[in-house]
Motif scaffolding. Structure first.
Motif, PDB file in Angstrom:
ATOM      1  N   ARG A  50       0.824  -1.206   0.000  1.00  7.44           N
ATOM      2  CA  ARG A  50       0.000   0.000   0.000  1.00  7.44           C
ATOM      3  C   ARG A  50       0.856   1.253   0.000  1.00  7.44           C
ATOM      4  NH1 ARG A  50      -5.211  -1.117   3.844  1.00  7.44           N
ATOM      5  NH2 ARG A  50      -5.294   1.148   3.754  1.00  7.44           N
ATOM      6  N   TYR A  51       1.981   1.204   0.684  1.00  5.14           N
ATOM      7  CA  TYR A  51       2.868   2.375   0.674  1.00  5.14           C
ATOM      8  C   TYR A  51       3.483   2.546  -0.704  1.00  5.14           C
ATOM      9  CZ  TYR A  51       6.234   5.830   2.264  1.00  5.14           C
ATOM     10  OH  TYR A  51       6.956   6.992   2.405  1.00  5.14           O
ATOM     11  N   THR A  52       3.822   1.452  -1.343  1.00  8.08           N
ATOM     12  CA  THR A  52       4.393   1.527  -2.686  1.00  8.08           C
ATOM     13  C   THR A  52       3.388   2.109  -3.676  1.00  8.08           C
ATOM     14  OG1 THR A  52       5.859  -0.356  -2.280  1.00  8.08           O
ATOM     15  CG2 THR A  52       5.368   0.175  -4.586  1.00  8.08           C
ATOM     16  N   ASP A  54       0.729   4.094  -2.966  1.00  2.83           N
ATOM     17  CA  ASP A  54       0.406   5.485  -2.651  1.00  2.83           C
ATOM     18  C   ASP A  54       0.966   5.818  -1.273  1.00  2.83           C
ATOM     19  OD1 ASP A  54      -0.608   7.999  -2.194  1.00  2.83           O
ATOM     20  OD2 ASP A  54      -2.690   7.496  -2.679  1.00  2.83           O
ATOM     21  N   ALA A  55       2.098   6.509  -1.257  1.00  2.00           N
ATOM     22  CA  ALA A  55       2.758   6.830   0.011  1.00  2.00           C
ATOM     23  C   ALA A  55       1.928   7.766   0.874  1.00  2.00           C
ATOM     24  CB  ALA A  55       4.129   7.443  -0.253  1.00  2.00           C
ATOM     25  N   GLN A  56       0.934   8.433   0.271  1.00  2.00           N
ATOM     26  CA  GLN A  56       0.075   9.334   1.036  1.00  2.00           C
ATOM     27  C   GLN A  56      -1.083   8.612   1.703  1.00  2.00           C
ATOM     28  OE1 GLN A  56       1.146  12.500   1.375  1.00  2.00           O
ATOM     29  NE2 GLN A  56       2.854  11.725   0.120  1.00  2.00           N
ATOM     30  N   PRO A  58      -0.994   5.378   3.636  1.00  2.00           N
ATOM     31  CA  PRO A  58      -0.495   4.151   4.279  1.00  2.00           C
ATOM     32  C   PRO A  58      -1.591   3.489   5.096  1.00  2.00           C
ATOM     33  CG  PRO A  58       0.203   6.068   5.519  1.00  2.00           C
ATOM     34  CD  PRO A  58      -0.496   6.596   4.289  1.00  2.00           C
ATOM     35  N   ALA A  68       4.421   6.519   8.223  1.00  4.92           N
ATOM     36  CA  ALA A  68       4.127   5.127   7.882  1.00  4.92           C
ATOM     37  C   ALA A  68       5.133   4.194   8.551  1.00  4.92           C
ATOM     38  CB  ALA A  68       4.151   4.930   6.372  1.00  4.92           C
ATOM     39  N   HIS A  84       8.901   3.450   8.326  1.00  5.36           N
ATOM     40  CA  HIS A  84       9.239   3.136   6.945  1.00  5.36           C
ATOM     41  C   HIS A  84      10.538   3.850   6.597  1.00  5.36           C
ATOM     42  CE1 HIS A  84       9.026   2.713   2.597  1.00  5.36           C
ATOM     43  NE2 HIS A  84       8.059   1.820   2.766  1.00  5.36           N
ATOM     44  N   ALA A  86      11.604   5.248   4.051  1.00  5.96           N
ATOM     45  CA  ALA A  86      11.478   6.490   3.296  1.00  5.96           C
ATOM     46  C   ALA A  86      11.089   7.670   4.186  1.00  5.96           C
ATOM     47  CB  ALA A  86      10.447   6.330   2.173  1.00  5.96           C
ATOM     48  N   GLU A  87      10.609   7.366   5.415  1.00  5.04           N
ATOM     49  CA  GLU A  87      10.137   8.435   6.293  1.00  5.04           C
ATOM     50  C   GLU A  87      10.918   8.540   7.597  1.00  5.04           C
ATOM     51  OE1 GLU A  87       5.977   8.859   6.778  1.00  5.04           O
ATOM     52  OE2 GLU A  87       5.498   8.218   4.747  1.00  5.04           O
ATOM     53  N   THR A 183      11.065  -4.810  -0.023  1.00  2.89           N
ATOM     54  CA  THR A 183      10.730  -3.691  -0.898  1.00  2.89           C
ATOM     55  C   THR A 183      10.874  -4.072  -2.369  1.00  2.89           C
ATOM     56  OG1 THR A 183      12.998  -2.881  -0.594  1.00  2.89           O
ATOM     57  CG2 THR A 183      11.281  -1.894   0.777  1.00  2.89           C
TER      58      THR A 183
END
Length: 455
Positions: A50-52, A54-56, A58, A68, A84, A86-87, A183
């Motif tokens: 789900r993050y992949t 749409d990262a907005q 999660p 996330a 995550h 990325a965050e 990932t």
């Protein structure tokens, strides 16, 4: 070979406050991380997927910073949450789970190194030569870019180990050795789903008794089918002019209250596989349908008895075994009747108390409580579960338990409370107003009171 595994959390977790954005409710970590391993692995992949996509949007986030989170599995095969990659470090969270390299960076290093190994190179050659031998396949391509539809998204294009077109269907083959790279797995699944392709992960060997997380991230999402190629499968491919695999697949069996998986190895060909690019499934044996059919064969009486048996044996237990058995029962109930929605934990309140007082009234003794007498359950019901006193009373009447209570009620406390309850219900006092939240479940558990529930 039969296998059954349940997940376990790490002893210490840095991130303990996780929010489910779908429900708006905090996640009970012990419950979430102590379930059938297949369910936890599927949720681990769902979070990453789900993050992949749409990262907005999660699924699960850190309650402290709103970032996330992802589910990480340690070397000893236990689970914990972390931000995550990325965050991590971008939201000023007071809890840091970042090392000198991110998990993505480490996985990328391992993945790229593995792709240069002689084992990886040989497996790519076996896949290529097997496809060349298969007259239903076009010329295979090795390490060629698979372009996504929009030219502007060139950064997302993929380069599978081997790709081929067969009867109008594009298929990518990826060699899986021993590296954990969630990932990469998720990213590739989503890429091929978006571009109408299918992916077949190929192993150099498989032992269901000694699986690794990298294996499980793949086969738990692929209908519990695993594909192996080697020099012997190449020989079979060339002899039959059909690409051959050794396919390991699981067959579900009911073992008491649990579903255990029996692993079978069979020699199969590419043209025998079901390929579903929408679901991103490639399989020989349909485990999911078989499991659904197996659970659906259970009738109402047997399912009701299974629930009663669970509550009798485990209703007062918070042990790991109880949680594992509850997860299995919950899955079976979901298939049996999707309207009987059960919580992830049998200890969730007020679910636990409502079920316990009803079944205690049904059997004339404490069920779900470590108490000596039914009279003690009436005290719990009156003090803590007033909205469920009406179905509690109906069940007492249906199973003629009032005589037993009269015998136990030496001080007349319950007799006095019964009069108080009747007056309160007659006067529509707020605290005694009936909560119908569990009426469907009560009707299933105690069909003898259905007429009262629907009146």
């Amino acid at each position: 070979m039969f296998t059954y595994e349940y997940a376990e959390p790490t002893d210490q977790m840095l991130l303990n406050d996780i929010l489910d954005l779908d429900t708006g409710m905090p996640v009970d970590l012990r419950t979430f991380l102590t379930r059938d391993l297949a369910l936890v692995m599927q949720d681990r992949n769902e979070m990453a997927g789900r993050y992949t996509r749409d990262a907005q949007q999660p699924w699960l986030v850190c309650q402290l910073c709103g970032g996330a989170v992802m589910l990480v599995r340690t070397k000893d095969r236990r689970f914990h949450f972390r931000h995550h990659t990325a965050e991590e470090g971008t939201r000023g969270c007071p809890i840091s789970t970042r090392g000198s390299f991110s998990a993505d960076q480490i996985n990328s290093m391992k993945y790229n190194a593995a792709k240069e190994s002689s084992a990886h190179l040989r497996l790519k050659g076996i896949i290529r030569d097997s496809l060349v031998a298969d007259h239903t396949c076009d010329e295979p391509q090795v390490e060629k870019v698979w372009r996504g539809m929009p030219v502007g998204e060139r950064a997302t294009w993929r380069k599978p180990d081997v790709q081929v077109e067969r009867e109008g269907q594009r298929v990518a083959f990826e060699v899986q050795l021993s590296t954990t790279f969630l990932t990469e797995i998720v990213g590739r699944r989503e890429f091929y789903r978006a571009n109408g392709g299918a992916i077949i992960w190929v192993f150099q060997g498989f032992n269901p008794a000694e699986t690794r997380t990298a294996h499980e991230d793949i086969f738990y999402l692929n209908n519990l089918n695993v594909f192996v190629v080697n020099e012997e499968t190449l020989r079979r491919s060339q002899e039959a002019n059909r690409m051959a695999f050794d396919c390991w697949y699981a067959i579900p069996h009911l073992k008491g209250r649990l579903i255990a998986n029996e692993w079978i190895m069979e020699q199969v060909f590419l043209d025998q596989l079901t390929i579903d690019p929408v679901e991103q499934l490639v399989f020989y044996h349909d485990y999911r349908s078989r499991r659904t059919e197996l659970l659906a064969t259970l009738n109402s009486d047997s399912m009701r008895q299974a629930f009663h048996d669970f509550w009798t044996e485990y209703g007062a237990s918070e042990e790991v075994e109880a949680k594992a058995v509850w997860t299995s029962l919950r899955d079976r109930m979901r298939v049996f009747n999707s309207e009987l929605r059960l919580p992830k934990s049998h200890w969730e309140g007020p679910f636990h108390g409502a079920v316990s007082i009803i079944l205690s009234a049904r059997y004339g003794r404490p069920i779900g409580y470590r108490l000596p007498r039914l009279l003690d359950v009436t005290n719990v019901a009156f003090n803590s579960y007033k909205p469920y006193l009406m179905p509690f009373g109906w069940t007492l009447n249906a199973f003629e338990q009032n005589g037993l209570l009269l015998e136990q009620d030496k001080k007349g406390t319950w007799a006095k409370r019964r009069r108080e309850i009747r007056d309160a219900i007659k006067n529509d006092e707020n605290a005694f107003r009936r909560n119908r939240e569990f009426d469907r479940l009560f009707a299933f558990l105690v069909p003898e009171i259905i007429s009262n529930l629907v009146s």
